[in-house]
Scaffold this motif. Structure first.
Motif, PDB file in Angstrom:
ATOM      1  N   UNK A 105     -13.474  13.851  -7.600  1.00 57.67           N
ATOM      2  CA  UNK A 105     -12.129  13.474  -8.000  1.00 57.67           C
ATOM      3  C   UNK A 105     -12.042  11.960  -8.072  1.00 57.67           C
ATOM      4  N   UNK A 106     -11.345  11.456  -9.099  1.00 63.01           N
ATOM      5  CA  UNK A 106     -11.138  10.018  -9.246  1.00 63.01           C
ATOM      6  C   UNK A 106      -9.651   9.764  -9.412  1.00 63.01           C
ATOM      7  N   UNK A 107      -9.122   8.849  -8.609  1.00 61.98           N
ATOM      8  CA  UNK A 107      -7.697   8.503  -8.653  1.00 61.98           C
ATOM      9  C   UNK A 107      -7.530   7.029  -9.007  1.00 61.98           C
ATOM     10  N   UNK A 108      -6.580   6.730  -9.887  1.00 63.70           N
ATOM     11  CA  UNK A 108      -6.228   5.342 -10.209  1.00 63.70           C
ATOM     12  C   UNK A 108      -4.722   5.193 -10.068  1.00 63.70           C
ATOM     13  N   UNK A 109      -4.294   4.387  -9.112  1.00 64.24           N
ATOM     14  CA  UNK A 109      -2.871   4.193  -8.850  1.00 64.24           C
ATOM     15  C   UNK A 109      -2.299   3.197  -9.864  1.00 64.24           C
ATOM     16  N   UNK A 110      -1.288   3.641 -10.637  1.00 63.08           N
ATOM     17  CA  UNK A 110      -0.708   2.799 -11.688  1.00 63.08           C
ATOM     18  C   UNK A 110       0.606   2.154 -11.292  1.00 63.08           C
ATOM     19  N   UNK A 111       1.383   2.835 -10.489  1.00 62.74           N
ATOM     20  CA  UNK A 111       2.703   2.291 -10.130  1.00 62.74           C
ATOM     21  C   UNK A 111       3.107   2.841  -8.772  1.00 62.74           C
ATOM     22  N   UNK A 112       3.787   2.017  -8.003  1.00 57.76           N
ATOM     23  CA  UNK A 112       4.181   2.414  -6.657  1.00 57.76           C
ATOM     24  C   UNK A 112       5.603   1.932  -6.398  1.00 57.76           C
ATOM     25  N   UNK A 164      -4.250  17.984  -2.580  1.00 55.81           N
ATOM     26  CA  UNK A 164      -5.449  17.230  -2.934  1.00 55.81           C
ATOM     27  C   UNK A 164      -5.234  15.723  -2.922  1.00 55.81           C
ATOM     28  N   UNK A 165      -4.095  15.279  -3.454  1.00 58.84           N
ATOM     29  CA  UNK A 165      -3.948  13.871  -3.782  1.00 58.84           C
ATOM     30  C   UNK A 165      -3.232  13.034  -2.735  1.00 58.84           C
ATOM     31  N   UNK A 166      -2.217  13.599  -2.057  1.00 56.87           N
ATOM     32  CA  UNK A 166      -1.442  12.791  -1.121  1.00 56.87           C
ATOM     33  C   UNK A 166      -2.318  12.105  -0.077  1.00 56.87           C
ATOM     34  N   UNK A 167      -3.219  12.819   0.610  1.00 60.40           N
ATOM     35  CA  UNK A 167      -4.041  12.130   1.632  1.00 60.40           C
ATOM     36  C   UNK A 167      -4.900  11.013   1.052  1.00 60.40           C
ATOM     37  N   UNK A 168      -5.311  11.139  -0.221  1.00 60.75           N
ATOM     38  CA  UNK A 168      -6.200  10.142  -0.830  1.00 60.75           C
ATOM     39  C   UNK A 168      -5.437   8.962  -1.420  1.00 60.75           C
ATOM     40  N   UNK A 169      -4.179   9.172  -1.781  1.00 60.36           N
ATOM     41  CA  UNK A 169      -3.377   8.075  -2.328  1.00 60.36           C
ATOM     42  C   UNK A 169      -2.875   7.146  -1.224  1.00 60.36           C
ATOM     43  N   UNK A 170      -2.672   7.683  -0.035  1.00 57.29           N
ATOM     44  CA  UNK A 170      -2.171   6.863   1.075  1.00 57.29           C
ATOM     45  C   UNK A 170      -3.110   5.685   1.334  1.00 57.29           C
ATOM     46  N   UNK A 171      -2.525   4.486   1.413  1.00 60.67           N
ATOM     47  CA  UNK A 171      -3.298   3.279   1.669  1.00 60.67           C
ATOM     48  C   UNK A 171      -3.808   2.590   0.420  1.00 60.67           C
ATOM     49  N   UNK A 172      -3.656   3.217  -0.752  1.00 62.19           N
ATOM     50  CA  UNK A 172      -4.122   2.581  -1.985  1.00 62.19           C
ATOM     51  C   UNK A 172      -3.123   1.548  -2.478  1.00 62.19           C
ATOM     52  N   UNK A 173      -3.597   0.583  -3.279  1.00 60.97           N
ATOM     53  CA  UNK A 173      -2.749  -0.411  -3.929  1.00 60.97           C
ATOM     54  C   UNK A 173      -2.732  -0.159  -5.430  1.00 60.97           C
ATOM     55  N   UNK A 174      -1.736  -0.704  -6.107  1.00 62.12           N
ATOM     56  CA  UNK A 174      -1.641  -0.565  -7.560  1.00 62.12           C
ATOM     57  C   UNK A 174      -2.881  -1.149  -8.223  1.00 62.12           C
ATOM     58  N   UNK A 192       0.848  -1.199   0.000  1.00 60.97           N
ATOM     59  CA  UNK A 192       0.000   0.000   0.000  1.00 60.97           C
ATOM     60  C   UNK A 192       0.882   1.246   0.000  1.00 60.97           C
ATOM     61  N   UNK A 193       0.309   2.325  -0.508  1.00 63.70           N
ATOM     62  CA  UNK A 193       1.051   3.588  -0.595  1.00 63.70           C
ATOM     63  C   UNK A 193       1.279   4.173   0.794  1.00 63.70           C
ATOM     64  N   UNK A 194       2.552   4.545   1.040  1.00 67.92           N
ATOM     65  CA  UNK A 194       2.925   5.128   2.326  1.00 67.92           C
ATOM     66  C   UNK A 194       3.704   6.423   2.081  1.00 67.92           C
ATOM     67  N   UNK A 195       3.817   7.208   3.145  1.00 70.15           N
ATOM     68  CA  UNK A 195       4.613   8.420   3.047  1.00 70.15           C
ATOM     69  C   UNK A 195       6.040   8.074   2.609  1.00 70.15           C
ATOM     70  N   UNK A 196       6.563   8.873   1.684  1.00 68.77           N
ATOM     71  CA  UNK A 196       7.903   8.633   1.175  1.00 68.77           C
ATOM     72  C   UNK A 196       7.924   7.853  -0.111  1.00 68.77           C
ATOM     73  N   UNK A 197       6.794   7.207  -0.500  1.00 70.20           N
ATOM     74  CA  UNK A 197       6.729   6.443  -1.751  1.00 70.20           C
ATOM     75  C   UNK A 197       6.657   7.385  -2.958  1.00 70.20           C
ATOM     76  N   UNK A 198       7.040   6.845  -4.118  1.00 73.00           N
ATOM     77  CA  UNK A 198       6.848   7.519  -5.403  1.00 73.00           C
ATOM     78  C   UNK A 198       5.612   6.895  -6.041  1.00 73.00           C
TER      79      UNK A 198
END
Length: 444
Positions: free
Chosen positions: A238-245, A204-214, A159-165
């Motif tokens: 807003x709609x987010x789709x995580x492609x790479x982590x 906008x995006x950092x708080x919502x990306x945290x915890x998401x999976x690819x 899952x996405x964490x602080x410090x990830x790209x």
């Protein structure tokens, strides 16, 4: 050579120049012999229509005189009469014949004659570079590691964490109307760069990306922030789709890394080298602060002295051309802005005249290796071949700007050394200022 110099005003000069036949004859013969080798259809080699050779000689010799002969003598005039042109040398009259001397009347403007400054009136606020702490060294080492970090993808179930790209696609819409959509990559961080506002996407995006999976998609509703153009404060989807982590992995500062990266055969001395480098940079910062103080005092010392008309006219034309492209400006705004820019650039010209006046006495050196190194770094930064770049008008302008900047810094550093009572070292290479073309510098 006979030279008669006449003053036509505060800065305008006229020169009557006569080059003796014995001095100009080699140029005459060179041009004439080149023309004699010309082959013309319908005529035997060396044969031409009546009067053709003499007419062509006049035309070609006039070009030769303007482009090569007279500029050589202008430099001699400058040296003998200790004047520096502030404009292009205009050839008002040109008279010559293969059996007569070459005569010309030249007109140009000269720079104002300034006296060298009184160094005893210049002061600097002496300061010591800040001491290098252990934390400074640790911060520098971390920057080195971050500069050599390598990207590593995280496992699929991570899952996405602080410090990830995070690379993702997003869309922002209001009632089904898409305001924007795109793909981007950011580092998940809550840190705000010093002196910069929080990035809109970071907010906008950092708080919502945290915890998401690819491959996961997350829809949400947000209130657009104050700095969102045209729709600040509105509710949007807003709609987010995580492609790479992934995550940037920092290398260990072990002996192997230090040897391979920095070529140091004694890795245990690495921290000492870093400490010395920080000290050196801080020493340079102090030195630049001294130079800025000296620069300001010199301009105050000389004030707004009168300038020749040519550089003033050139500045006005340049500014008018630049502002003509800004169609959104009213006539009043354009006039006000033009006056401000012109004043700044004319002061830059005065500054250059002051530094050149100092250089006549100090004969400062220009480090060609430093200029070449900066030029090559600039070319590489833009992915260009330095050899090809230097052959282009842009490349030549970049090179000359670097050289001029180094020259000005060296002059100010010499004055700083005088004010501080430091010993002066000398070098054989002296700044070669082409006074016949000084007015072509972009003083802005």
């Amino acid at each position: 050579m006979q030279i008669t110099l006449n003053e036509l005003g505060n800065f305008k000069r006229s020169v009557q120049l006569e080059i003796p036949l014995e001095d100009i004859k080699s140029s005459y013969n060179s041009v004439y012999n080149q023309l004699r080798r010309t082959r013309m259809k319908g005529f035997r080699p060396g044969k031409f229509p009546k009067g053709w050779l003499d007419r062509r000689f006049k035309e070609y010799m006039a070009v030769e005189a303007q482009e090569r002969v007279i500029p050589r003598y202008v430099n001699q005039i400058v040296q003998e009469h200790q004047i520096i042109p502030a404009s292009q040398v205009a050839i008002k009259e040109l008279d010559f014949d293969r059996k007569e001397p070459l005569k010309a009347v030249l007109e140009f403007e000269v720079r104002p004659k300034l006296e060298p400054p009184d160094y005893t009136k210049l002061k600097v606020e002496v300061q010591e570079p800040a001491a290098v702490s252990d934390q400074d060294v640790e911060d520098a080492l971390l920057q080195i590691r971050e500069g050599h970090a390598q990207y590593r993808e995280k496992p699929e179930d991570a899952v996405a964490e602080m410090g990830d790209q995070a690379s993702f696609r997003y869309s922002i819409s209001i009632d089904g109307e898409i305001l924007e959509e795109d793909s981007m990559a950011i580092r998940l961080s809550s840190e705000k760069p010093e002196g910069e506002p929080v990035n809109l996407f970071q907010e906008l995006f950092v708080p919502r990306l945290l915890g998401m999976k690819v491959a996961e998609t997350k829809p949400d509703e947000i209130t657009l922030p104050e700095n969102y153009p045209d729709h600040a404060g509105k509710t949007a989807q807003v709609s987010l789709e995580l492609n790479q982590l992934g995550r940037m992995e920092l290398p260990e500062l072990d002996d192997e890394f230090i040897r391979d990266t920095f070529g140091l055969n004694e890795p245990d001395q690495f921290q000492t080298t870093i400490r010395e480098d920080i000290t050196h940079r801080r020493t340079l910062e102090v030195r630049r602060a001294y130079q800025e103080q000296i620069d300001d005092q010199l301009q105050q010392m000389y004030g707004s002295f009168e300038l020749p008309e040519s550089p003033q006219l050139q500045v006005r034309e340049q500014v008018a051309e630049e502002l003509a492209k800004q169609e959104e400006l009213s006539e009043e705004e354009r006039a006000q802005k033009a006056a401000e820019i012109e004043q700044q650039r004319l002061q830059s010209i005065r500054r250059l005249y002051i530094l050149d006046t100092i250089n006549l006495e100090e004969k400062v050196t220009v480090d060609s290796n430093q200029v070449i190194s900066e030029f090559m770094n600039t070319a590489q930064m833009f992915g260009l071949d330095p050899k090809q770049l230097i052959e282009s008008p842009l490349g030549k302008s970049i090179y000359e700007n670097i050289r001029q900047r180094n020259y000005e810094a060296q002059v100010l550093d010499r004055v700083t050394a005088r004010v501080l009572g430091e010993p002066i070292s000398t070098s054989e290479e002296v700044h070669d200022h082409n006074h016949a073309h000084d007015h072509d510098h972009n003083h802005g």
